[in-house]
Design an enzyme around this catalytic site. Sequence first.
Site, PDB file in Angstrom:
ATOM      1  CE1 TYR A  61      -3.925   2.239   0.812  1.00 42.02           C
ATOM      2  CE2 TYR A  61      -2.208   3.482   1.915  1.00 42.02           C
ATOM      3  CZ  TYR A  61      -3.468   3.411   1.388  1.00 42.02           C
ATOM      4  OH  TYR A  61      -4.290   4.515   1.411  1.00 42.02           O
ATOM      5  CE1 TYR A 131       4.379   2.555   1.950  1.00 41.33           C
ATOM      6  CE2 TYR A 131       6.205   4.019   2.480  1.00 41.33           C
ATOM      7  CZ  TYR A 131       5.674   2.993   1.730  1.00 41.33           C
ATOM      8  OH  TYR A 131       6.440   2.389   0.768  1.00 41.33           O
ATOM      9  CD1 TRP A 156      12.696   9.415  -1.722  1.00 47.18           C
ATOM     10  CD2 TRP A 156      13.879  10.806  -2.987  1.00 47.18           C
ATOM     11  NE1 TRP A 156      13.118  10.435  -0.924  1.00 47.18           N
ATOM     12  CE2 TRP A 156      13.853  11.306  -1.670  1.00 47.18           C
ATOM     13  CE3 TRP A 156      14.579  11.528  -3.953  1.00 47.18           C
ATOM     14  CZ2 TRP A 156      14.493  12.496  -1.300  1.00 47.18           C
ATOM     15  CZ3 TRP A 156      15.225  12.694  -3.571  1.00 47.18           C
ATOM     16  CH2 TRP A 156      15.173  13.175  -2.275  1.00 47.18           C
TER      17      TRP A 156
HETATM   18  N1  NAP Z   1       6.730   3.969  -4.738  1.00 43.72           N
HETATM   19  C1  NAP Z   1       7.732   4.465  -3.987  1.00 43.72           C
HETATM   20  O1  NAP Z   1       8.106   5.649  -4.071  1.00 43.72           O
HETATM   21  C2  NAP Z   1       8.447   3.568  -3.013  1.00 43.72           C
HETATM   22  C3  NAP Z   1       9.464   4.107  -2.206  1.00 43.72           C
HETATM   23  C4  NAP Z   1      10.127   3.255  -1.311  1.00 43.72           C
HETATM   24  C5  NAP Z   1       9.788   1.924  -1.230  1.00 43.72           C
HETATM   25  N2  NAP Z   1       8.785   1.430  -2.021  1.00 43.72           N
HETATM   26  C6  NAP Z   1       8.442   0.009  -1.900  1.00 43.72           C
HETATM   27  O2  NAP Z   1       8.706  -0.612  -3.146  1.00 43.72           O
HETATM   28  C7  NAP Z   1       7.806  -1.702  -3.348  1.00 43.72           C
HETATM   29  C8  NAP Z   1       7.165  -1.589  -4.721  1.00 43.72           C
HETATM   30  O3  NAP Z   1       6.438  -0.354  -4.791  1.00 43.72           O
HETATM   31  P1  NAP Z   1       5.678   0.086  -6.131  1.00 43.72           P
HETATM   32  O4  NAP Z   1       5.764   1.569  -6.216  1.00 43.72           O
HETATM   33  O5  NAP Z   1       6.148  -0.749  -7.283  1.00 43.72           O
HETATM   34  O6  NAP Z   1       4.181  -0.320  -5.752  1.00 43.72           O
HETATM   35  P2  NAP Z   1       2.866  -0.126  -6.649  1.00 43.72           P
HETATM   36  O7  NAP Z   1       3.222   0.440  -7.980  1.00 43.72           O
HETATM   37  O8  NAP Z   1       1.873   0.590  -5.781  1.00 43.72           O
HETATM   38  O9  NAP Z   1       2.396  -1.628  -6.889  1.00 43.72           O
HETATM   39  C9  NAP Z   1       1.790  -2.434  -5.933  1.00 43.72           C
HETATM   40  C10 NAP Z   1       0.998  -3.493  -6.670  1.00 43.72           C
HETATM   41  O10 NAP Z   1       0.420  -4.398  -5.702  1.00 43.72           O
HETATM   42  C11 NAP Z   1      -0.931  -4.637  -6.089  1.00 43.72           C
HETATM   43  N3  NAP Z   1      -1.744  -5.091  -4.962  1.00 43.72           N
HETATM   44  C12 NAP Z   1      -2.399  -4.334  -4.046  1.00 43.72           C
HETATM   45  N4  NAP Z   1      -3.051  -5.119  -3.177  1.00 43.72           N
HETATM   46  C13 NAP Z   1      -2.809  -6.400  -3.535  1.00 43.72           C
HETATM   47  C14 NAP Z   1      -3.199  -7.663  -3.021  1.00 43.72           C
HETATM   48  N5  NAP Z   1      -3.985  -7.761  -1.942  1.00 43.72           N
HETATM   49  N6  NAP Z   1      -2.745  -8.788  -3.619  1.00 43.72           N
HETATM   50  C15 NAP Z   1      -1.957  -8.698  -4.723  1.00 43.72           C
HETATM   51  N7  NAP Z   1      -1.565  -7.538  -5.274  1.00 43.72           N
HETATM   52  C16 NAP Z   1      -1.974  -6.394  -4.677  1.00 43.72           C
HETATM   53  C17 NAP Z   1      -1.382  -3.284  -6.601  1.00 43.72           C
HETATM   54  O11 NAP Z   1      -2.587  -3.388  -7.296  1.00 43.72           O
HETATM   55  P3  NAP Z   1      -3.625  -2.122  -7.275  1.00 43.72           P
HETATM   56  O12 NAP Z   1      -2.950  -1.044  -8.038  1.00 43.72           O
HETATM   57  O13 NAP Z   1      -4.829  -2.690  -7.910  1.00 43.72           O
HETATM   58  O14 NAP Z   1      -3.821  -1.760  -5.824  1.00 43.72           O
HETATM   59  C18 NAP Z   1      -0.184  -2.896  -7.464  1.00 43.72           C
HETATM   60  O15 NAP Z   1      -0.265  -3.510  -8.742  1.00 43.72           O
HETATM   61  C19 NAP Z   1       6.835  -1.651  -2.168  1.00 43.72           C
HETATM   62  O16 NAP Z   1       7.247  -2.548  -1.180  1.00 43.72           O
HETATM   63  C20 NAP Z   1       6.965  -0.233  -1.638  1.00 43.72           C
HETATM   64  O17 NAP Z   1       6.633  -0.144  -0.269  1.00 43.72           O
HETATM   65  C21 NAP Z   1       8.125   2.208  -2.917  1.00 43.72           C
END
Ligand code: NAP
Length: 289
Positions: A61, A131, A156
């Site tokens: 999330y 978060y 980021w």
């Molecule tokens: N984005 C950032 O800036 C950032 C920074 C630091 C660390 N991170 C970490 O990096 C990792 C990847 O982030 P990201 O940005 O690639 O995430 P993201 O783009 O938000 O992708 C998350 C995916 O998980 C899916 N999902 C949600 N609930 C689910 C469920 N119950 N079962 C299966 N799939 C589900 C989402 O689908 P829906 O779209 O339908 O919800 C989405 O496709 C995460 O661990 C995040 O905490 C991210």
Amino acid sequence: MKYLILGAKGQLGLEWTKYLQSHQIPYLATDRDELDITEQQAVEDCLNQFKPDVVLNCVAYTNVDGAETETDANERLNHTAPGLVAKLCEAHRITFVHYSTDYVFSGKITDKQVYPDGYPVDAPVSPVNQYGAAKLRGEQAVQAAGENHLIIRIAWLCSAYGKNFLKTMLRLGQEKPKLSIVNDQFGSPTFTFDVVDATAAILASGQRGVFHLTSEGMYTWFDFANAIFKASDITVKTEGVDSSAYPMVAKRPAFSKLDNSRFKAVAGGKTYQMEQGIRRVLDELNKQS
Ligand SMILES: NC(=O)c1ccc[n+]([C@@H]2O[C@H](COP(=O)([O-])OP(=O)(O)OC[C@H]3O[C@@H](n4cnc5c(N)ncnc54)[C@H](OP(=O)(O)O)[C@@H]3O)[C@@H](O)[C@H]2O)c1
């Protein structure tokens, strides 16, 4: 080696899918519709049927402001579900790869002097928003499940996919004559293709536990935006402002640079550069259009 991707339609999940496909490595890509990671029985059935060697948890999330009020979704996706999947992986002797965040740290500006190279993997954690707090509980649940896991903290996150700062700046830089950008929060971006490359290197090393991964150097969002505009030949006036000019629902750390030393030690000194990351995303976006 067979890989199971969870959250395959997110930024990182799409990058993993592309990598495994292009390297002709056997994988199963699942997102919420195919496999909801909060459903224990469904996850167990998938592990029994597909029998992966590695599970890549790209689910989270990620709405930092939303997490302040959507406490249930934040808790389930960032804490409970990863812990549960990690336990199942441990029972099936599968390596569990989990991604976490720089937001597990308090990010006090005084830490910039204490940790000039960024927070090391064993620095004290103390999240300042919901978060970060749920992601930290998720890390702890994964650690409690056993030993056969990687927890890779990134920051980021940017890519050619989904929503991220780089893509937002490209849009705003073309729409507006002048942009005010936060210049008092310090960190460094991570690019999804670097995450995949680094994860593969860590897996190959056989090392397990917590790793940090960002581009080298330390920047503010203002610096990052200016580098994006320079690389994309977008002419827009930019001014650096304090974060107080942009009140957000969730508090953000003022300093969240991560120290990559542990990763570099297992990957022969490998590093990733922000400018190269930006150029690669721009190339990929050009190919998409
Ligand atoms: N984005 C950032 O800036 C950032 C920074 C630091 C660390 N991170 C970490 O990096 C990792 C990847 O982030 P990201 O940005 O690639 O995430 P993201 O783009 O938000 O992708 C998350 C995916 O998980 C899916 N999902 C949600 N609930 C689910 C469920 N119950 N079962 C299966 N799939 C589900 C989402 O689908 P829906 O779209 O339908 O919800 C989405 O496709 C995460 O661990 C995040 O905490 C991210």
